[in-house]
Design a protein around this motif. Structure first.
Motif, PDB file in Angstrom:
ATOM      1  N   ARG A 132      -6.901 -19.033   0.137  1.00 23.51           N
ATOM      2  CA  ARG A 132      -7.920 -18.699   1.137  1.00 23.51           C
ATOM      3  C   ARG A 132      -7.626 -19.387   2.478  1.00 23.51           C
ATOM      4  N   GLU A 133      -7.211 -20.636   2.395  1.00 22.31           N
ATOM      5  CA  GLU A 133      -6.894 -21.365   3.630  1.00 22.31           C
ATOM      6  C   GLU A 133      -5.655 -20.776   4.298  1.00 22.31           C
ATOM      7  N   GLN A 147      -5.489  -8.684  -7.467  1.00 19.51           N
ATOM      8  CA  GLN A 147      -6.620  -9.603  -7.532  1.00 19.51           C
ATOM      9  C   GLN A 147      -7.609  -9.265  -6.415  1.00 19.51           C
ATOM     10  N   GLU A 148      -8.901  -9.302  -6.722  1.00 16.11           N
ATOM     11  CA  GLU A 148      -9.894  -9.065  -5.687  1.00 16.11           C
ATOM     12  C   GLU A 148      -9.942 -10.261  -4.735  1.00 16.11           C
ATOM     13  N   TYR A 149      -9.893  -9.981  -3.445  1.00 13.87           N
ATOM     14  CA  TYR A 149      -9.895 -11.016  -2.418  1.00 13.87           C
ATOM     15  C   TYR A 149     -11.057 -10.734  -1.474  1.00 13.87           C
ATOM     16  N   SER A 150     -12.182 -11.341  -1.765  1.00 16.39           N
ATOM     17  CA  SER A 150     -13.423 -11.013  -1.057  1.00 16.39           C
ATOM     18  C   SER A 150     -13.364 -11.362   0.425  1.00 16.39           C
ATOM     19  N   GLU A 151     -12.548 -12.365   0.795  1.00 20.68           N
ATOM     20  CA  GLU A 151     -12.467 -12.778   2.196  1.00 20.68           C
ATOM     21  C   GLU A 151     -11.516 -11.906   3.004  1.00 20.68           C
ATOM     22  N   VAL A 155      -6.303  -4.315  -2.972  1.00 22.57           N
ATOM     23  CA  VAL A 155      -6.161  -3.083  -3.754  1.00 22.57           C
ATOM     24  C   VAL A 155      -6.019  -3.529  -5.204  1.00 22.57           C
ATOM     25  N   VAL A 156      -6.940  -3.095  -6.074  1.00 22.39           N
ATOM     26  CA  VAL A 156      -6.981  -3.624  -7.439  1.00 22.39           C
ATOM     27  C   VAL A 156      -7.057  -2.515  -8.486  1.00 22.39           C
ATOM     28  N   PRO A 310     -10.519   0.019   4.364  1.00 24.71           N
ATOM     29  CA  PRO A 310     -11.540  -0.514   3.450  1.00 24.71           C
ATOM     30  C   PRO A 310     -11.174  -1.933   3.032  1.00 24.71           C
ATOM     31  N   LYS A 311     -12.177  -2.751   2.781  1.00 21.12           N
ATOM     32  CA  LYS A 311     -11.918  -4.114   2.310  1.00 21.12           C
ATOM     33  C   LYS A 311     -11.382  -4.124   0.883  1.00 21.12           C
ATOM     34  N   LYS A 312     -11.838  -3.167   0.083  1.00 21.42           N
ATOM     35  CA  LYS A 312     -11.413  -3.132  -1.321  1.00 21.42           C
ATOM     36  C   LYS A 312     -11.218  -1.690  -1.765  1.00 21.42           C
TER      37      LYS A 312
END
Length: 328
Positions: A132-133, A147-151, A155-156, A310-312
């Motif tokens: 994340r950092e 992997q879902e990356y909310s920040e 694509v999962v 899209p974010k996801k």
């Protein structure tokens, strides 16, 4: 012209700027008349830019790809799809293998950033705080796969629904002693989300006696967990987190004289081509890994071009009925 011809030389001969020549070789937009001038100048002098030298340019025309392994069927499909798409769009791919090690994955990401690639695709093992950092301060666009990356942007695979579908499919046979052979929770998509789907699917059919064992992704781990399971009382249905684990289960069950599916049902995830060669053919879930790679590459290029994305995005799956699960 004496000496080695450079991009600046081609620009001078074509009567254009060096950045226009760079954009031409990187697949960017250049007017047709200008493209023809650059093409003729380059061909006349046998000029072809080196992909790695171009990494120093502001627009390198190179995309970095980080994958967890190079010997995985799924990784192979994803890499193939990414490379095909990017090549058609005029980009080179620079692939780094993390060998299922998070610290090596992070080091690979840092290395690609230092090479000034135009963007990075990460088929991630797991998203931890260091990711994340690092990704939050990335100088280039990043798209995370698997992997879902909310920040950020991801694509999962639809791991939960795929797990639930397989758990329900096996649960409908009403096994008395079901087992799940999984991987560590370090890989959240497979180790947490997929597992939860399988267990929920089994429980939706009233199957509450479920033995859960944890190993790694290897064929040997599939054998070891199956051997441990049999030593502790056995099972009449085994769901494996991957097809490779199921291959290991097949070997141990056959060595112990147990018949599939008459004595033990076996199922997996992956839809590997090798699964069709087993006797009986493995019942498995096939994810559209080519779509994951294609969508990831397409999304990254849109990010590079500063287009909305899209974010996801979630890729679907198919449950393939082999003969390895006993039907009621």
């Amino acid at each position: 012209m004496a000496g080695k011809v450079t991009m600046a030389d081609i620009a001078q001969m074509a009567g254009v700027t060096k950045s226009t020549v760079s954009r031409y070789f990187n697949g960017g937009y250049v007017k047709e008349e200008t493209r023809e001038k650059i093409r003729k100048a380059a061909e006349a002098n046998g000029y072809s830019p080196n992909a790695f030298a171009r990494l120093k340019a502001r627009e390198s025309g190179v995309v970095g790809v980080v994958v967890p392994s190079l010997n995985s069927t799924i990784s192979g499909r994803v890499i193939t799809s990414i490379d095909r798409y990017l090549r058609e769009e005029g980009y080179e791919t620079l692939i780094k293998n993390s060998d299922h090690q998070i610290q090596l994955e992070l080091a690979n990401i840092r290395r690609l950033m230092s090479l000034n690639v135009d963007g990075i695709l990460i088929s991630s093992i797991s998203i931890v705080e260091e990711h994340r950092e690092l990704l939050g301060n990335s100088p280039v666009p990043v798209v995370v796969l698997a992997q879902e990356y909310s920040e950020g942007i991801s694509v999962v695979d639809d791991d939960y629904e795929a797990g639930f579908a397989m758990g329900k499919y096996v649960g409908e046979t009403h096994p008395r002693r079901a087992a799940y052979l999984g991987v560590t929770e370090e890989d959240r998509a497979v180790g947490v989300v997929r597992k939860r789907g399988v267990l929920d699917g089994l429980k939706s059919c009233g199957v509450d006696s479920i033995r859960v064992l944890t190993g790694d992704y290897s064929y040997e781990s599939g054998q070891n967990m199956t051997g441990q399971l049999l030593a502790e009382g056995g099972a009449d249905a085994i769901i494996c987190a991957t097809d490779r684990l199921a291959f290991g289960a097949y070997r141990i069950l056959h060595e112990c004289g147990l018949s599939i599916p008459e004595d033990v049902s076996v199922a997996g995830f992956g839809g590997y081509d090798e699964s069709t060669l087993l006797t009986p053919q493995l019942t498995t879930v096939k994810f559209d890994s080519y779509a994951v790679g294609y969508l990831g590459a397409e999304t990254l290029l849109k990010c590079i071009r500063r287009e909305p994305v899209p974010k996801k995005q979630v890729v679907s799956f198919q449950l393939i009925e082999g003969g390895s699960v006993r039907r009621p």
